[in-house]
Design a protein around this motif. Sequence first.
Motif, PDB file in Angstrom:
ATOM      1  N   ARG A 165       5.770   7.721   5.939  1.00 60.58           N
ATOM      2  CA  ARG A 165       5.134   8.575   5.029  1.00 60.58           C
ATOM      3  C   ARG A 165       4.882   9.900   5.968  1.00 60.58           C
ATOM      4  O   ARG A 165       4.112   9.584   6.866  1.00 60.58           O
TER       5      ARG A 165
ATOM      6  N   THR B 195       2.559   7.056  -6.528  1.00 62.66           N
ATOM      7  CA  THR B 195       1.765   8.351  -6.822  1.00 62.66           C
ATOM      8  C   THR B 195       2.383   9.565  -6.330  1.00 62.66           C
ATOM      9  O   THR B 195       2.217  10.694  -7.443  1.00 62.66           O
ATOM     10  N   ASP B 196       3.024   9.769  -5.398  1.00 63.82           N
ATOM     11  CA  ASP B 196       3.709  10.940  -4.947  1.00 63.82           C
ATOM     12  C   ASP B 196       4.621  11.204  -5.828  1.00 63.82           C
ATOM     13  O   ASP B 196       4.776  12.576  -6.370  1.00 63.82           O
TER      14      ASP B 196
ATOM     15  N   THR C 230       1.520  10.092   8.320  1.00 65.60           N
ATOM     16  CA  THR C 230       0.081   9.524   7.665  1.00 65.60           C
ATOM     17  C   THR C 230       0.267   8.226   7.734  1.00 65.60           C
ATOM     18  O   THR C 230      -0.868   7.427   8.015  1.00 65.60           O
ATOM     19  N   SER C 231       1.164   7.261   7.485  1.00 64.04           N
ATOM     20  CA  SER C 231       1.215   5.961   7.073  1.00 64.04           C
ATOM     21  C   SER C 231       2.329   5.252   7.371  1.00 64.04           C
ATOM     22  O   SER C 231       3.621   5.938   7.320  1.00 64.04           O
TER      23      SER C 231
ATOM     24  N   VAL D 182       0.888  -1.254  -0.191  1.00 64.58           N
ATOM     25  CA  VAL D 182      -0.066   0.005  -0.212  1.00 64.58           C
ATOM     26  C   VAL D 182       1.103   1.346   0.137  1.00 64.58           C
ATOM     27  O   VAL D 182       0.756   2.150  -0.652  1.00 64.58           O
ATOM     28  N   LEU D 183       1.961   1.053   0.861  1.00 68.45           N
ATOM     29  CA  LEU D 183       2.727   2.169   0.812  1.00 68.45           C
ATOM     30  C   LEU D 183       3.640   2.586  -0.531  1.00 68.45           C
ATOM     31  O   LEU D 183       3.956   3.805  -0.857  1.00 68.45           O
TER      32      LEU D 183
ATOM     33  N   GLU E 125       2.377   1.709  -3.621  1.00 67.60           N
ATOM     34  CA  GLU E 125       1.531   2.682  -4.467  1.00 67.60           C
ATOM     35  C   GLU E 125       1.503   4.038  -4.258  1.00 67.60           C
ATOM     36  O   GLU E 125       1.428   4.862  -4.922  1.00 67.60           O
ATOM     37  N   GLN E 126       1.373   4.512  -2.851  1.00 66.87           N
ATOM     38  CA  GLN E 126       1.353   5.909  -2.497  1.00 66.87           C
ATOM     39  C   GLN E 126       2.664   6.457  -2.785  1.00 66.87           C
ATOM     40  O   GLN E 126       2.447   7.713  -3.446  1.00 66.87           O
TER      41      GLN E 126
ATOM     42  N   TYR F 204       9.525  10.813   2.950  1.00 68.26           N
ATOM     43  CA  TYR F 204       9.331   9.385   3.355  1.00 68.26           C
ATOM     44  C   TYR F 204      10.813   9.004   4.106  1.00 68.26           C
ATOM     45  O   TYR F 204      11.980   9.495   3.557  1.00 68.26           O
TER      46      TYR F 204
END
Length: 326
Positions: free
Chosen positions: A205, A91-92, A221-222, A84-85, A87-88, A183
Amino acid sequence: MKRRAHQPGGYTSVELLLVVALSALVIGGAVVSYGTLVRSQPSTSSVVAVPLGLARMQNFFNSNASTSNVAMAPQYGALAEAEVLREQFVTDTISATAVFCLGRDNMNTWRPSVITYNSVLHGELDTPQKFRAHVVANAGVAASLYRDYRNPLNDAAGVPQNASIFVLGYSKYAGYLKVNAIYDIDFVRFTAKTDPNGIHASVKRYGEVENPPNPTLLTYTSDYEVFYPPSAMNATAPAHWATDGFTPLFVTFERATRLALRESVAIDRFKRASERPFYFIWWPDPSARHLGAIPNTFAATDPRQAYNHMAGRTAFMFVVPMFPAL
């Protein structure tokens, strides 16, 4: 022609009993086989109370606890969180204007949402080293926070164990750079007899959230985290796994035109980018069993010597342009 008498459809009671008996045998065999497989698999759900300490817990996760309950590798729940991270992160970086990777030896204590910048006064920020020099000179950042680091073997100080990745975006504020996300990648080694021996690895993140407590700072955030046991289990001799580790976290490929300025073999071997400079970035893999050393046979003049061993340690590898949006 004689017609046959009509035979009623369906199964007889004997046939039904036979089917039920066979089904019970098949299901019973499957249950036994599954139980055997589960018992033969190594445990992947062991949870370790990692004594990160209050300072790290507050810095990493904005938590007031002093320990973190972390699953021991290999851990497939953490692997899902890492996906999941990932993919983030993709995207970033796709929507970024610039990405700067800075090596660290200690915790990252600076996570701004904006950075003072004037293109006329401050010049072009076209390398991580220039970005670091800029924030040290103009943002009040201590020179010791981020290493003046330019790829492995550049100096005798060793490769940074931790890293911060600054993801910049388009700014609507005159005189400022916009930081969309940061990150932080951190590794903490525990060797004391009273501690769980191993290495705690985490990727966090920090970004903007609705109604942040401090509008000028990014907020946690995560994340994902995992605890790697030693590659050589011997609680009384930590030196047996002294070579366990995870470096480099990134290498920077500079523009090939920089070869016009000859510096050293250690530096020049990374001047391979035809147009835009880019990074290879690695994150720890929760499905790996440990962080034991992996042989590397490339010569020091070959850039692959710096990162060839990382291919056997993780499936989380990124190729990121330094200026993705250009």
